[in-house]
Design an enzyme around this catalytic site. Structure first.
Site, mmCIF file in Angstrom:
data_model
loop_
_atom_site.group_PDB
_atom_site.id
_atom_site.type_symbol
_atom_site.label_atom_id
_atom_site.label_comp_id
_atom_site.label_asym_id
_atom_site.label_seq_id
_atom_site.Cartn_x
_atom_site.Cartn_y
_atom_site.Cartn_z
ATOM 1 N N ILE A 1 48.620 17.734 51.191
ATOM 2 C CA ILE A 1 48.612 19.143 51.601
ATOM 3 C C ILE A 1 47.255 19.460 52.218
ATOM 4 C CG2 ILE A 1 47.861 19.971 49.317
ATOM 5 C CD1 ILE A 1 49.614 22.453 49.791
ATOM 6 N N SER A 2 47.268 20.115 53.361
ATOM 7 C CA SER A 2 46.032 20.402 54.086
ATOM 8 C C SER A 2 45.312 21.601 53.480
ATOM 9 C CB SER A 2 46.342 20.659 55.568
ATOM 10 O OG SER A 2 46.920 19.528 56.175
ATOM 11 N N ALA A 3 44.116 21.851 53.995
ATOM 12 C CA ALA A 3 43.311 22.975 53.510
ATOM 13 C C ALA A 3 43.964 24.301 53.912
ATOM 14 C CB ALA A 3 41.897 22.887 54.085
#
Length: 547
Positions: A62-64
């Site tokens: 999961i990205s920022a």
């Protein structure tokens, strides 16, 4: 902006995303607040769920939050519309859930994911976020939420790089596309063909987050006239696309293998799902079905006049039209738009965005002016407090300096009394006291004491010669013996005093920070007795600072 939006909970994280300008739209802000990131992070990362950083555990990534905020803002989503959305590399389903919350129940939401463990995590996360049932149909998992405000999310196992353009829902294209992993220019060109006219794609291309808009089919001959400076041509796209660089990013690449040709199934129209179709299709289908119930007699076999013309739908029963409409796609009744129409629509949207940005700029300027005034007030208060503090420090310094001078003067008087008590002389005590007060070191004090002893000896010798000039040699001899004994006693006393002062100087130097006061022990007893024996010990403690 980047990496600064961490929070202890979802509310604090969204507040910082808004404060740093990552989120600007109210509907995007509301969706981020309603979709808690803690439901979608990889297992074992619950404590970092609201940190502004990417998280990874195996294939689950999961990205920022600030990356998702920028991407979703760039998609220009319209709340409550029947927009179709495709998430290539859907991952945890976090973006799909936010988009579904914004678009509402009339939208279509598809996600394509390759790894089975990621698909399992996605379905479990969506079920935890909002109660849902999951229907499995081959390689398609449909998450049906229990509430009526959230559309179903379809998770399809396949490779996002191998989505077939000629089959299924891809035939008419998608209104919005998000790419969840990095692709190169060639892969971007293939995925961008899945856009419908006027559609928007956002995704990482190499190390840049790019926004691509499909303006429509270019008229014949215009494509060859497109210059090399066009943004679309630089990115490998055709002339019917425009691209915009949003920011620099770093994403893991989209997996190329294994090659799985993926078909996204299209919906078969029925009255129960007509809400998922655009307004043009719903209006046309409703008109057809209403006209099928009209009672119109078959006209004579001649060419009817314009006034005698009728709706052909009346000649077919409703069941036939239901079968016909089932073969239509979402854009079957949409009027064909040329490039000019699409550009006009984009122009209106850009004008609306410009007006919104102008209002935001004015609000920001007003906040800056208020902040400037507030800073000026705080600066004035700080200067006043600084001046008051300097005045207090100055008064304290003067007070401490006066006390120090008083201690030095008192110490000098006590020392003079001590010396006078040992020698029995009181002459020039004030002058010597001033001289001692002006000294700053123990070495100078020793020289004063030695000079005083020499002067005392000279005065005693001259006095003895004046008084005893007529005395015989025996008396002179006895006097000389007494003088020698006195000198020897005075010398012993001075040596003891100098040794004591040297020891006291070392002890005071080591403990100067602890105590700077002057301590005189047994001075009163010395002054009272007026004299003391040479072998009697003395105890005096005085610092060089006070001297």
């Amino acid at each position: 902006m980047a990496w600064r939006s961490s929070g202890t909970n979802n509310t604090e994280m969204v507040d910082k995303l808004k404060r740093f300008g990552v989120i600007t739209s109210e509907h995007v802000e509301g969706a981020f607040r309603r979709v808690d990131r803690k439901f979608f992070v990889p297992a074992g990362n619950d404590t970092l769920a609201h940190s502004d950083q990417p998280l990874k555990e195996g294939n689950v990534h999961i990205s920022a939050p600030h990356i998702y905020g920028s991407a979703i803002e760039a998609l220009d989503l319209v709340p409550g519309s029947c927009t179709s959305f495709l998430n290539v590399g859907s991952g945890t389903g976090y973006v799909s859930a936010i988009v579904a919350d914004i678009l509402g129940p009339n939208s279509l939401n598809y996600g394509v994911e390759l790894h089975d463990d990621v698909i399992g995590h996605c379905k479990a996360s969506l079920a935890k976020w909002r109660g849902a049932s999951i229907n499995e149909n081959g390689n398609i998992s449909t998450v049906n939420f229990f509430d009526d405000d959230t559309p179903a999310i379809h998770i399809i196992k396949g490779n996002g790089l191998n989505i077939l353009k000629s089959e299924g829902e891809s035939v008419v294209g998608y209104d919005r596309i998000y790419i969840g992993a990095a692709v190169d220019s060639t892969e971007l060109t293939n995925i961008s063909k899945l856009l419908s006219p006027g559609g928007i794609l956002v995704g990482p291309v190499d190390d840049e987050l790019v926004k691509v808009i499909r303006t429509g089919v270019v008229a014949q001959g215009l494509e060859d006239d497109t210059g090399s400076d066009d943004a679309a041509s630089l990115s490998g796209l055709g002339a019917d696309f425009t691209s915009q660089l949003l920011s620099g990013v770093r994403f893991a690449p989209l997996v190329m293998l294994p090659v799985i040709y993926t078909v996204i199934p299209s919906n078969v129209w029925s009255p129960s799902i007509r809400r998922f179709y655009p307004d043009e299709h719903r209006c046309a289908s409703m008109a057809l079905l209403m006209c099928s119930n009209s009672a119109i007699v078959q006209p004579l076999s001649r060419v009817p006049t314009p006034d005698e013309r009728f709706n052909a739908a009346a000649m077919l029963p409703k069941s036939i039209w239901l079968e016909i409409l089932s073969y239509t796609h979402r854009r079957w009744f949409a009027p064909e738009q040329n490039e000019t129409d699409i550009l006009k629509r984009r122009l209106m949207e850009e004008r609306a965005k410009t007006a919104k940005a102008e209002r935001a700029r004015q609000e920001a300027e007003a906040r800056c002016l208020a902040a400037e005034r507030e800073r000026a007030v705080y600066r004035l208060l700080a200067r006043r407090w600084q001046s008051r503090l300097n005045a207090l420090l100055s008064q304290r310094h003067e007070s401490e300096q006066g006390e120090s001078e008083q201690y030095q003067h008192q110490a000098a008087e006590d020392l003079i009394n001590l010396l006078d008590a040992g020698t029995g002389q009181n002459n020039n005590s004030n002058a010597v006291m001033v001289q001692i007060s002006d000294r700053s070191s123990l070495a100078e004090l020793r020289s004063i004491i030695r000079g005083r002893d020499i002067n005392s000896e000279d005065e005693e010798d001259s006095a003895s010669e004046d008084e005893d000039g007529v005395i015989d040699m025996e008396e002179d001899h006895s006097i000389e013996e007494e003088i020698d004994e006195g000198e020897e006693g005075n010398a012993n006393e001075d040596e003891d005093l100098l040794e004591f002062l040297a020891d006291a100087n070392e002890s005071v130097t080591s403990g100067r920070n602890r105590n700077n006061s002057v301590v005189m022990e047994d001075v009163n007893d010395l002054v009272a007795t007026g004299q003391r024996n040479a072998d009697q010990p003395r105890t005096v403690s005085i610092s060089s600072y006070d001297l």
